[in-house]
Design a protein around this motif. Structure first.
Motif, PDB file in Angstrom:
ATOM      1  N   ILE A 267      21.982  12.650  23.120  1.00  0.00           N
ATOM      2  CA  ILE A 267      20.591  13.009  23.397  1.00  0.00           C
ATOM      3  C   ILE A 267      20.111  14.130  22.482  1.00  0.00           C
ATOM      4  O   ILE A 267      19.075  14.757  22.746  1.00  0.00           O
ATOM      5  N   THR A 268      20.851  14.383  21.415  1.00  0.00           N
ATOM      6  CA  THR A 268      20.513  15.513  20.545  1.00  0.00           C
ATOM      7  C   THR A 268      19.158  15.324  19.867  1.00  0.00           C
ATOM      8  O   THR A 268      18.492  16.307  19.541  1.00  0.00           O
ATOM      9  N   ARG A 269      18.755  14.077  19.645  1.00  0.00           N
ATOM     10  CA  ARG A 269      17.473  13.830  18.963  1.00  0.00           C
ATOM     11  C   ARG A 269      16.428  13.228  19.888  1.00  0.00           C
ATOM     12  O   ARG A 269      15.410  12.713  19.427  1.00  0.00           O
ATOM     13  N   SER A 270      16.676  13.289  21.177  1.00  0.00           N
ATOM     14  CA  SER A 270      15.749  12.688  22.142  1.00  0.00           C
ATOM     15  C   SER A 270      14.629  13.673  22.458  1.00  0.00           C
ATOM     16  O   SER A 270      14.845  14.695  23.116  1.00  0.00           O
ATOM     17  N   VAL A 271      13.432  13.352  21.992  1.00  0.00           N
ATOM     18  CA  VAL A 271      12.255  14.189  22.217  1.00  0.00           C
ATOM     19  C   VAL A 271      11.557  13.745  23.499  1.00  0.00           C
ATOM     20  O   VAL A 271      11.415  12.546  23.762  1.00  0.00           O
ATOM     21  N   ILE A 272      11.129  14.710  24.300  1.00  0.00           N
ATOM     22  CA  ILE A 272      10.366  14.421  25.522  1.00  0.00           C
ATOM     23  C   ILE A 272       8.923  14.854  25.314  1.00  0.00           C
ATOM     24  O   ILE A 272       8.659  15.996  24.924  1.00  0.00           O
ATOM     25  N   ASN A 273       8.021  13.957  25.579  1.00  0.00           N
ATOM     26  CA  ASN A 273       6.589  14.263  25.542  1.00  0.00           C
ATOM     27  C   ASN A 273       6.148  14.591  26.962  1.00  0.00           C
ATOM     28  O   ASN A 273       6.018  13.701  27.798  1.00  0.00           O
ATOM     29  N   ILE A 274       5.952  15.885  27.250  1.00  0.00           N
ATOM     30  CA  ILE A 274       5.509  16.314  28.575  1.00  0.00           C
ATOM     31  C   ILE A 274       3.990  16.204  28.641  1.00  0.00           C
ATOM     32  O   ILE A 274       3.280  16.867  27.875  1.00  0.00           O
ATOM     33  N   TRP A 356      -0.107   9.565  21.923  1.00  0.00           N
ATOM     34  CA  TRP A 356       1.083   9.642  21.063  1.00  0.00           C
ATOM     35  C   TRP A 356       1.084   8.465  20.101  1.00  0.00           C
ATOM     36  O   TRP A 356       1.021   7.300  20.514  1.00  0.00           O
ATOM     37  N   ASP A 357       1.167   8.742  18.795  1.00  0.00           N
ATOM     38  CA  ASP A 357       1.076   7.684  17.784  1.00  0.00           C
ATOM     39  C   ASP A 357       2.305   7.634  16.877  1.00  0.00           C
ATOM     40  O   ASP A 357       2.225   7.158  15.741  1.00  0.00           O
ATOM     41  N   LYS A 358       3.450   8.123  17.386  1.00  0.00           N
ATOM     42  CA  LYS A 358       4.660   8.171  16.553  1.00  0.00           C
ATOM     43  C   LYS A 358       5.729   7.207  17.045  1.00  0.00           C
ATOM     44  O   LYS A 358       6.922   7.451  16.874  1.00  0.00           O
ATOM     45  N   GLY A 359       5.324   6.118  17.697  1.00  0.00           N
ATOM     46  CA  GLY A 359       6.294   5.125  18.135  1.00  0.00           C
ATOM     47  C   GLY A 359       6.853   5.413  19.514  1.00  0.00           C
ATOM     48  O   GLY A 359       6.189   5.991  20.382  1.00  0.00           O
ATOM     49  N   GLU A 360       8.110   5.031  19.721  1.00  0.00           N
ATOM     50  CA  GLU A 360       8.752   5.185  21.024  1.00  0.00           C
ATOM     51  C   GLU A 360       8.999   6.656  21.329  1.00  0.00           C
ATOM     52  O   GLU A 360       9.330   7.444  20.435  1.00  0.00           O
ATOM     53  N   ALA A 384      16.839   7.881  31.988  1.00  0.00           N
ATOM     54  CA  ALA A 384      15.806   6.931  31.570  1.00  0.00           C
ATOM     55  C   ALA A 384      16.300   6.194  30.327  1.00  0.00           C
ATOM     56  O   ALA A 384      16.889   6.801  29.440  1.00  0.00           O
ATOM     57  N   GLU A 385      16.078   4.899  30.306  1.00  0.00           N
ATOM     58  CA  GLU A 385      16.542   4.073  29.184  1.00  0.00           C
ATOM     59  C   GLU A 385      15.506   2.990  28.929  1.00  0.00           C
ATOM     60  O   GLU A 385      15.122   2.273  29.865  1.00  0.00           O
ATOM     61  N   PRO A 386      15.010   2.863  27.701  1.00  0.00           N
ATOM     62  CA  PRO A 386      13.947   1.886  27.440  1.00  0.00           C
ATOM     63  C   PRO A 386      14.378   0.462  27.753  1.00  0.00           C
ATOM     64  O   PRO A 386      15.467   0.029  27.374  1.00  0.00           O
ATOM     65  N   GLY A 387      13.529  -0.230  28.501  1.00  0.00           N
ATOM     66  CA  GLY A 387      13.814  -1.607  28.861  1.00  0.00           C
ATOM     67  C   GLY A 387      14.822  -1.781  29.960  1.00  0.00           C
ATOM     68  O   GLY A 387      15.149  -2.909  30.329  1.00  0.00           O
ATOM     69  N   GLY A 433       4.872  11.506  41.805  1.00  0.00           N
ATOM     70  CA  GLY A 433       4.083  11.912  40.644  1.00  0.00           C
ATOM     71  C   GLY A 433       4.912  12.324  39.450  1.00  0.00           C
ATOM     72  O   GLY A 433       4.534  12.082  38.311  1.00  0.00           O
ATOM     73  N   MET A 434       6.067  12.971  39.684  1.00  0.00           N
ATOM     74  CA  MET A 434       6.895  13.421  38.573  1.00  0.00           C
ATOM     75  C   MET A 434       7.861  12.294  38.197  1.00  0.00           C
ATOM     76  O   MET A 434       8.635  11.831  39.040  1.00  0.00           O
ATOM     77  N   THR A 435       7.815  11.871  36.960  1.00  0.00           N
ATOM     78  CA  THR A 435       8.641  10.739  36.547  1.00  0.00           C
ATOM     79  C   THR A 435       8.935  10.807  35.061  1.00  0.00           C
ATOM     80  O   THR A 435       8.125  11.321  34.274  1.00  0.00           O
ATOM     81  N   CYS A 436      10.093  10.293  34.662  1.00  0.00           N
ATOM     82  CA  CYS A 436      10.496  10.177  33.259  1.00  0.00           C
ATOM     83  C   CYS A 436      10.627   8.689  32.933  1.00  0.00           C
ATOM     84  O   CYS A 436      11.402   7.987  33.585  1.00  0.00           O
ATOM     85  N   GLN A 437       9.887   8.240  31.947  1.00  0.00           N
ATOM     86  CA  GLN A 437       9.940   6.832  31.547  1.00  0.00           C
ATOM     87  C   GLN A 437       9.533   6.727  30.084  1.00  0.00           C
ATOM     88  O   GLN A 437       8.808   7.580  29.557  1.00  0.00           O
ATOM     89  N   TYR A 438      10.001   5.683  29.441  1.00  0.00           N
ATOM     90  CA  TYR A 438       9.684   5.496  28.031  1.00  0.00           C
ATOM     91  C   TYR A 438       8.294   4.884  27.866  1.00  0.00           C
ATOM     92  O   TYR A 438       7.827   4.116  28.713  1.00  0.00           O
ATOM     93  N   ARG A 439       7.684   5.253  26.768  1.00  0.00           N
ATOM     94  CA  ARG A 439       6.303   4.826  26.508  1.00  0.00           C
ATOM     95  C   ARG A 439       6.185   3.301  26.485  1.00  0.00           C
ATOM     96  O   ARG A 439       5.212   2.733  27.000  1.00  0.00           O
TER      97      ARG A 439
END
Length: 542
Positions: A267-274, A356-360, A384-387, A433-439
């Motif tokens: 997860i070293t490069r995993s960015v979170i968009n709050i 957000w316009d930088k992909g996933e 959280a894991e996409p798909g 209300g509080m949730t983590c999910q991929y775009r």
């Protein structure tokens, strides 16, 4: 010749006499060693000069008897267990032999679906296939979800509190302690002795030795039980000097633990968009940014902040707060979206996700009155894991500090209020209300329903969408996520259902059961105190 025979006879006689004397001596020494002392002046072994009598020997004999009885019981139990295992193995071998003979005769196996498989391993794997382990189950409503409970090496964070259980507890029941210890040990066994099909690479330590994990490397775990299938365990391990996490999934199908998978998570490069929707409440935003600066900028450093602001009033103040943080911390990873509209949380999160316009990217939908830790951000990334998975953490909601700390002149700082106790707060298990999910998952499912207006409702609709789909919903209390108390206002424009939900939330958000009881019966308590004071004064005068 007669003389020679006489000599042999004499020697034999003396030899037999010597042997008899030797045997008598040995028997005498044995009796001296083994016979109990009957002298009343005898002393206990190891205690010189202290007398003891019949009671001591009775206690000693009883202790020895209990010891041997316990040992005998243990041996009998082990023998019975071995007999049962031998019988089960014999039956299994006989069953396999019968199936082999049937196959050799050209007759296929035909069993109906209601009949349990004869092969134990096949049955255990079928339990995993039926349980919600690899794919999410389609549920009709939020009430059908089986929530996870989280745990660390020392504590369990649970939802089903009732009025007597604590939201955070150290497991005191032996079965629960043994269960969690066994699970962690099984996870370590999987990591330290990987199979060929495990999705992990062998790593070496700093000196070239094999990297070995131990219980101190266990970070957190989640578990839940489906009563007709078994218990699922999700375990996360991490070395202090490494960035990667090790994730192990175990399943107990009402039988021995079985490994489902073992993998490495980077997860070293995993960015979170709050994403934070906001209208007015600039003081709360200033407090939020203080927590954001401490956790996200100074500690985590892999965060992008998106603020969606509704209206014009207070917008300049929000810009000033953001610019102040930027100048102090050299932080530029934020986006401010201004909407000249009436506040709508679902609308704000939809706009923030699409800005957000930088992909996933991994998104954390957050409110301005939420306090979170760096550990929570890692939990967000890990669950959280996409798909495949979306993360719905249960927030610990703090009560009104004016009531909780009524015995103090001034409530303590916010950082000191962050404790998991019955009188300080509760797990907000009705909030989504509080949730983590991929775009990508959020856009695929259609985002929030814009037909829902006003307070609440939109979060539950989104939650239900995921429940109706194939993604796994991780629902569990998280110790590093707090909802700070603030006064609620239920607007008149709300529908009756929304207004009822708002009032219910307002009541539960105010104080604990005991504190509310003290407020309800305040007059009765004061009357009692006045009577007690009057009685005391009367007795002193008399």
């Amino acid at each position: 010749m007669p003389r020679r025979g006489l000599i042999l006879q004499t020697r034999t006689h003396w030899l037999l006499l010597g042997l008899a004397l030797l045997c008598s001596l040995i028997l005498f020494l044995y009796l001296l060693e083994c016979a109990p002392q009957t002298d009343g002046n005898a002393s206990l072994p190891g205690i010189v000069g202290e007398n003891y009598g019949k009671e001591y020997y009775q206690a000693l004999l009883q202790e020895q008897e209990e010891h041997y009885q316990t040992r005998a019981t243990s041996l009998k139990r082990q023998i019975a267990q071995l007999k049962q295992e031998l019988q089960e193995m014999s039956e299994k071998m006989r069953s396999l032999q019968e199936r082999k003979n049937v196959g050799a005769n050209g007759i296929g196996y035909q069993g109906n679906k209601e009949q349990a498989p004869s092969d134990l391993l096949e049955f255990l794997h079928s339990q995993i296939d039926k349980a919600e382990v690899s794919i999410g189950a389609k549920l009709s409503s939020e009430y059908g979800v089986i929530p996870f409970e989280s745990f660390t090496l020392m504590k369990v964070f649970q939802l089903e509190m009732g009025l007597t259980r604590h939201p955070e507890e150290k497991p005191v029941r032996k079965d629960k302690r043994d269960e969690l210890v066994e699970v962690i040990e099984a996870g370590l066994e999987v990591i330290n002795n990987p199979d060929e099909d495990d999705e992990q690479e062998d790593e070496d330590g700093p000196l070239g030795e094999k990297l070995v994990f131990n219980e101190n490397d266990f970070i957190e775990g989640y578990y839940r039980t489906e009563r007709d299938k078994g218990t699922l365990y999700e375990l996360f391990f991490k070395k202090a000097d490494l960035m990667e996490y090790r994730h192990v999934t175990l399943f107990r199908p009402f039988g021995p633990l079985m490994k489902v998978k073992s993998e490495m998570i980077d997860i070293t490069r995993s960015v979170i968009n709050i994403i934070v929707p906001l209208a007015e409440r600039t003081e709360a935003f200033a407090q939020f940014m203080q927590n954001f600066r401490d956790v996200c900028i100074h500690q985590d450093k892999r965060i992008h902040l998106t603020v969606v602001y509704f209206g014009k009033e207070g917008l300049s103040k929000v810009k000033s707060i953001l610019e102040s943080v930027t100048s102090e911390s050299n932080f530029h990873n934020y986006t401010l979206v201004s909407l000249n509209e009436e506040f709508n949380r679902g609308r704000g999160l939809n706009v923030g996700a699409r800005a957000w316009d930088k992909g996933e990217v991994l998104m954390f939908f957050c409110d301005v009155d939420i306090y979170f830790s760096a550990e929570f951000l890692n939990s967000c990334r890990l669950n959280a894991e996409p798909g495949k998975k979306v993360f719905y953490p249960v927030v610990f909601s703090l009560y009104n500090p004016a009531i909780v700390y009524a015995n103090l002149d001034v409530p303590p700082p916010v950082e000191q209020q962050l404790v998991h106790k019955k009188d300080s707060g509760f797990w907000r298990d009705f909030g989504f209300g509080m949730t983590c999910q991929y775009r990508s998952d959020f856009l695929t499912i259609g985002g929030f329903d814009m037909e829902v207006k006003g307070w609440g409702g939109e979060d539950v609709h989104l939650y239900r969408k995921y429940l109706h789909g194939d993604l796994i919903v991780i629902r569990t209390p998280v110790p590093g996520l707090f909802h700070l108390w603030h006064e609620k206002r239920c607007a008149d424009e709300l529908t009756p259902e929304q207004y009822r939900m708002c009032i219910q939330s307002k009541a539960m958000n105010e104080a604990s059961h005991s504190h509310l009881g003290m407020l309800v019966f305040r007059e009765e308590i004061e009357t009692h105190l006045h009577k007690q004071a009057y009685r005391t004064n009367s007795e002193s005068v008399g």
